[in-house]
Design a protein around this motif. Sequence first.
Motif, PDB file in Angstrom:
ATOM      1  N   ALA A   1       0.814  -1.211   0.000  1.00 30.20           N
ATOM      2  CA  ALA A   1       0.000   0.000   0.000  1.00 30.20           C
ATOM      3  C   ALA A   1       0.848   1.262   0.000  1.00 30.20           C
ATOM      4  CB  ALA A   1      -0.930   0.006   1.206  1.00 30.20           C
TER       5      ALA A   1
ATOM      6  N   ILE B   1      -0.411   3.261  -6.829  1.00 25.08           N
ATOM      7  CA  ILE B   1      -1.765   3.522  -6.358  1.00 25.08           C
ATOM      8  C   ILE B   1      -2.684   2.884  -7.392  1.00 25.08           C
ATOM      9  CG2 ILE B   1      -3.491   5.291  -5.861  1.00 25.08           C
ATOM     10  CD1 ILE B   1      -1.113   7.085  -4.995  1.00 25.08           C
TER      11      ILE B   1
ATOM     12  N   SER C   1      -3.850   1.599  -1.021  1.00 26.49           N
ATOM     13  CA  SER C   1      -2.940   2.573  -1.624  1.00 26.49           C
ATOM     14  C   SER C   1      -3.623   3.915  -1.830  1.00 26.49           C
ATOM     15  CB  SER C   1      -2.367   2.042  -2.941  1.00 26.49           C
ATOM     16  OG  SER C   1      -3.388   1.904  -3.929  1.00 26.49           O
TER      17      SER C   1
END
Length: 73
Positions: free
Chosen positions: A39, A44, A51
């Motif tokens: 994360a 992302i 994330s």
Amino acid sequence: DLDAVPIEAITVTIPALLRAGRVLAVVPEGRKAQPVHDALTGPIATSCPASALRTASHAAIHLDPESARLLPD
């Protein structure tokens, strides 16, 4: 197994979660070390919903030494 799955649950989408005024993630213990690493250091992406916390200035992530053990220094 299926018997371990709760009969009822509440689901919150990531956008709904991030609409909160303040988001706190408390992540204790070592079995969370790999998800914490992914994360916080990976892309992302929807493949790692946590994330998204990196995009929210009002989010704080609290780790203990074991859950943070795979993070770079």
